[in-house]
Enzyme design. Structure first.
Site, mmCIF file in Angstrom:
data_model
loop_
_atom_site.group_PDB
_atom_site.id
_atom_site.type_symbol
_atom_site.label_atom_id
_atom_site.label_comp_id
_atom_site.label_asym_id
_atom_site.label_seq_id
_atom_site.Cartn_x
_atom_site.Cartn_y
_atom_site.Cartn_z
ATOM 1 N N VAL A 29 -12.172 5.104 -34.576
ATOM 2 C CA VAL A 29 -12.414 4.626 -35.946
ATOM 3 C C VAL A 29 -12.357 3.106 -36.069
ATOM 4 O O VAL A 29 -12.770 2.561 -37.088
ATOM 5 C CB VAL A 29 -11.438 5.272 -36.964
ATOM 6 C CG1 VAL A 29 -11.645 6.777 -37.043
ATOM 7 C CG2 VAL A 29 -9.979 4.919 -36.651
ATOM 8 N N TYR A 38 2.968 -1.759 -38.296
ATOM 9 C CA TYR A 38 2.669 -0.453 -38.905
ATOM 10 C C TYR A 38 2.908 -0.493 -40.404
ATOM 11 O O TYR A 38 2.066 -0.069 -41.202
ATOM 12 C CB TYR A 38 3.540 0.628 -38.251
ATOM 13 C CG TYR A 38 3.267 2.031 -38.755
ATOM 14 C CD1 TYR A 38 2.211 2.778 -38.237
ATOM 15 C CD2 TYR A 38 4.051 2.601 -39.743
ATOM 16 C CE1 TYR A 38 1.953 4.059 -38.693
ATOM 17 C CE2 TYR A 38 3.806 3.883 -40.207
ATOM 18 C CZ TYR A 38 2.755 4.610 -39.672
ATOM 19 O OH TYR A 38 2.500 5.887 -40.141
ATOM 20 N N ALA A 42 3.046 -3.075 -42.470
ATOM 21 C CA ALA A 42 2.068 -3.926 -43.154
ATOM 22 C C ALA A 42 0.703 -3.247 -43.201
ATOM 23 O O ALA A 42 -0.021 -3.338 -44.201
ATOM 24 C CB ALA A 42 1.969 -5.273 -42.447
ATOM 25 N N LYS A 48 0.056 -0.090 -43.401
ATOM 26 C CA LYS A 48 0.035 0.991 -44.397
ATOM 27 C C LYS A 48 0.044 0.413 -45.816
ATOM 28 O O LYS A 48 -0.529 0.998 -46.736
ATOM 29 C CB LYS A 48 1.202 1.944 -44.162
ATOM 30 C CG LYS A 48 1.063 2.728 -42.851
ATOM 31 C CD LYS A 48 -0.248 3.505 -42.793
ATOM 32 C CE LYS A 48 -0.351 4.388 -41.567
ATOM 33 N NZ LYS A 48 -1.609 5.152 -41.528
HETATM 34 P P1 NAD Z 1 -0.656 12.263 -34.575
HETATM 35 O O1 NAD Z 1 -0.343 11.230 -33.558
HETATM 36 O O2 NAD Z 1 -0.107 13.645 -34.447
HETATM 37 O O3 NAD Z 1 -2.245 12.369 -34.756
HETATM 38 C C1 NAD Z 1 -3.066 11.236 -34.871
HETATM 39 C C2 NAD Z 1 -4.432 11.557 -34.280
HETATM 40 O O4 NAD Z 1 -5.274 10.385 -34.446
HETATM 41 C C3 NAD Z 1 -4.399 11.859 -32.770
HETATM 42 O O5 NAD Z 1 -5.123 13.047 -32.510
HETATM 43 C C4 NAD Z 1 -5.076 10.641 -32.137
HETATM 44 O O6 NAD Z 1 -5.788 10.948 -30.949
HETATM 45 C C5 NAD Z 1 -6.006 10.188 -33.254
HETATM 46 N N1 NAD Z 1 -6.379 8.777 -33.135
HETATM 47 C C6 NAD Z 1 -5.570 7.743 -32.780
HETATM 48 N N2 NAD Z 1 -6.278 6.604 -32.752
HETATM 49 C C7 NAD Z 1 -7.552 6.922 -33.090
HETATM 50 C C8 NAD Z 1 -8.752 6.173 -33.212
HETATM 51 N N3 NAD Z 1 -8.787 4.857 -32.955
HETATM 52 N N4 NAD Z 1 -9.887 6.810 -33.593
HETATM 53 C C9 NAD Z 1 -9.875 8.144 -33.826
HETATM 54 N N5 NAD Z 1 -8.772 8.909 -33.704
HETATM 55 C C10 NAD Z 1 -7.629 8.307 -33.341
HETATM 56 O O7 NAD Z 1 -0.191 11.610 -35.955
HETATM 57 P P2 NAD Z 1 0.093 12.202 -37.416
HETATM 58 O O8 NAD Z 1 1.552 12.214 -37.629
HETATM 59 O O9 NAD Z 1 -0.684 13.419 -37.699
HETATM 60 O O10 NAD Z 1 -0.467 10.965 -38.241
HETATM 61 C C11 NAD Z 1 -1.663 11.021 -39.003
HETATM 62 C C12 NAD Z 1 -1.629 9.893 -40.016
HETATM 63 O O11 NAD Z 1 -0.447 10.036 -40.823
HETATM 64 C C13 NAD Z 1 -1.540 8.493 -39.406
HETATM 65 O O12 NAD Z 1 -2.332 7.606 -40.159
HETATM 66 C C14 NAD Z 1 -0.071 8.148 -39.536
HETATM 67 O O13 NAD Z 1 0.150 6.770 -39.567
HETATM 68 C C15 NAD Z 1 0.250 8.808 -40.859
HETATM 69 N N6 NAD Z 1 1.674 9.090 -41.098
HETATM 70 C C16 NAD Z 1 2.420 9.800 -40.220
HETATM 71 C C17 NAD Z 1 3.767 10.032 -40.492
HETATM 72 C C18 NAD Z 1 4.657 10.755 -39.527
HETATM 73 O O14 NAD Z 1 5.870 10.741 -39.706
HETATM 74 N N7 NAD Z 1 4.114 11.438 -38.537
HETATM 75 C C19 NAD Z 1 4.344 9.549 -41.679
HETATM 76 C C20 NAD Z 1 3.534 8.842 -42.568
HETATM 77 C C21 NAD Z 1 2.199 8.623 -42.267
#
Ligand code: NAD
Length: 257
Positions: free
Chosen positions: A63, A157, A159, A161
């Site tokens: 992305v 991270y 910043a 978000k």
């Molecule tokens: P995860 O690591 O389980 O999944 C993230 C997915 O994104 C992975 O499959 C990875 O291969 C893919 N990815 C990474 N970089 C990419 C790129 N450049 N292009 C395309 N795909 C890419 O993470 P998650 O916990 O499901 O997180 C999803 C979203 O939620 C993220 O934006 C994360 O910052 C946000 N988030 C997570 C949490 C948490 O505690 N897990 C809390 C708040 C927000």
């Protein structure tokens, strides 16, 4: 069927929130374009959907690259005729992300390339497709750290978000009269790979849990349900929202003993 006749593109669909959302959206009737930089994981999710009678196609895209974002949107229109739900969910949390002094410039740049530019590019190429479809819903995954500072530093991270949250508000204001809604989904700490690889001891887990009124981490499935609400017509008057799904973490100064 809450997403009947909808076509949803989900980035980061190979794991965590993206995976659970892909499965749930498909079960609710959407055709799903499962996008991930890790093709094998996107393929596995798409297979799981199609083998239970749903509609899905995997796409490999990074992305942070315009060409990949253009190709994923094209895939939605070519394979399923339109795009109506754009879930910009892919994000990274770098192992070397730290405080201002310790964080290297390349760690900062990579975090912003995926977490911020990735959302921008998803919108840059996705919004014209949503217009062609007569409107739709954009969901951008931010985080509770967009509204709270953590003393355990991960400055890039946090910043990034904050940028996703403010970008979502402005996108919502700009596109509201085009029948395009834009909301920021702000999950709390989840029991997914992204966080658990850092909270890898019981002590580290407890240090975080003490701040969460509910006393537990969230599940990716619980965030997928919130995303489903934002994707569907049930949220037809909701745009520009900061949708916190966080077990109460941002509401609390102290938690029950
Ligand atoms: P995860 O690591 O389980 O999944 C993230 C997915 O994104 C992975 O499959 C990875 O291969 C893919 N990815 C990474 N970089 C990419 C790129 N450049 N292009 C395309 N795909 C890419 O993470 P998650 O916990 O499901 O997180 C999803 C979203 O939620 C993220 O934006 C994360 O910052 C946000 N988030 C997570 C949490 C948490 O505690 N897990 C809390 C708040 C927000």
């Amino acid at each position: 069927m809450r997403l009947k006749d909808q076509v949803a593109l989900i980035t980061g669909a190979g794991s965590g929130i993206g995976k659970e959302s892909a499965l749930l959206f498909a079960a609710e009737g959407a055709a799903v374009i499962a996008v991930d930089v890790n093709l094998a994981s996107a393929e596995a999710v798409a297979r799981e959907i199609t083998s239970s009678g749903g509609k899905a196609a995997p796409v490999k895209a990074d992305v942070s690259q315009g060409a990949g974002c253009q190709a994923m949107v094209k895939a939605a229109e070519e394979q399923f005729g339109k795009l109506t739900v754009l879930f910009n969910n892919a994000g990274i949390s770098h192992a070397d992300d730290d405080d201002a002094v310790a964080t290297a410039e390349d760690v900062w740049d990579l975090t912003f390339a995926v977490n911020v530019k990735g959302v921008f590019l998803g919108c840059k190429y996705g919004i014209p497709a949503l217009r062609r479809a007569g409107g739709g819903s954009i969901i951008n995954t931010a985080s509770f750290v967009a509204v709270l500072g953590a003393a355990t530093p991960q400055l890039a991270y946090t910043a990034s978000k904050g940028a996703v949250l403010s970008m979502s508000r402005e996108l919502a204001a700009i596109h509201a009269r085009e029948n395009i809604r834009v909301n920021a989904l702000c999950p709390g700490p989840l029991r997914t790979e992204l966080l658990m690889k850092y909270l890898n001891t019981e002590e580290k887990k407890q240090r975080r849990l003490v701040h969460i009124p509910m006393g537990r981490f969230g599940e990716a499935k619980e965030i997928a349900k919130a995303a489903l609400y934002l994707a569907s017509d049930e949220s037809s008057y909701v745009t520009g929202a900061e949708f916190l799904v966080d077990g109460g973490i941002t509401a609390a100064y102290t938690t029950p003993l």
